[in-house]
Design an enzyme around this catalytic site. Sequence first.
Site, PDB file in Angstrom:
ATOM      1  CG  HIS A   1     -13.722  39.041 -23.307  1.00 12.17           C
ATOM      2  ND1 HIS A   1     -14.504  37.904 -23.264  1.00 12.17           N
ATOM      3  CD2 HIS A   1     -14.490  40.000 -23.883  1.00 12.17           C
ATOM      4  CE1 HIS A   1     -15.694  38.161 -23.792  1.00 12.17           C
ATOM      5  NE2 HIS A   1     -15.711  39.431 -24.173  1.00 12.17           N
ATOM      6  CG  LEU A   2     -10.922  42.512 -17.682  1.00 13.26           C
ATOM      7  CD1 LEU A   2     -10.599  41.032 -17.687  1.00 13.26           C
ATOM      8  CD2 LEU A   2      -9.942  43.257 -16.803  1.00 13.26           C
ATOM      9  CG  HIS A   3     -15.137  44.654 -23.486  1.00 10.98           C
ATOM     10  ND1 HIS A   3     -15.299  44.564 -24.850  1.00 10.98           N
ATOM     11  CD2 HIS A   3     -15.754  43.567 -22.952  1.00 10.98           C
ATOM     12  CE1 HIS A   3     -15.989  43.465 -25.134  1.00 10.98           C
ATOM     13  NE2 HIS A   3     -16.284  42.849 -23.997  1.00 10.98           N
TER      14      HIS A   3
ATOM     15  N   GLY B   1     -24.279  40.058 -21.925  1.00  9.07           N
ATOM     16  CA  GLY B   1     -23.656  40.542 -23.145  1.00  9.07           C
ATOM     17  C   GLY B   1     -22.391  39.822 -23.550  1.00  9.07           C
ATOM     18  CD  GLN B   2     -18.673  35.460 -21.184  1.00 10.76           C
ATOM     19  OE1 GLN B   2     -19.348  35.365 -20.152  1.00 10.76           O
ATOM     20  NE2 GLN B   2     -17.531  34.821 -21.345  1.00 10.76           N
TER      21      GLN B   2
END
Length: 113
Positions: A99-101, A92-93
Amino acid sequence: MAETLFTKIIDRKIPADIVYEDDDCLAFRDVAPQAPVHVLVIPKKPIASLDGLADEDRGLAGHLMLTAARIAGELGLSEGYRVVVNCGRDGGQSVDHLHLHVLGGRSLTWPPG
């Protein structure tokens, strides 16, 4: 690493709703939020994905996690939140910059997707 949407945000070539910044990372609200609170935490060092972290990045990786927790606290997510790291296209990147959601502000279901 090629210039990405996120490096353009770091360089202030693209505006963002920044909620936190220090020498090593930047955090800003996602433009397509998946929860009432949806913040991205990114390293300023260009790292394409979780798989791109090296042993020398241990301190940075820990700093990103601690920053995610700090932001969750500052944004009032005392009832709970989720930190997600997508890795690779099948994971899903969508932007080739680690990056961290940080997601919260509602009850989050499982499995996520």
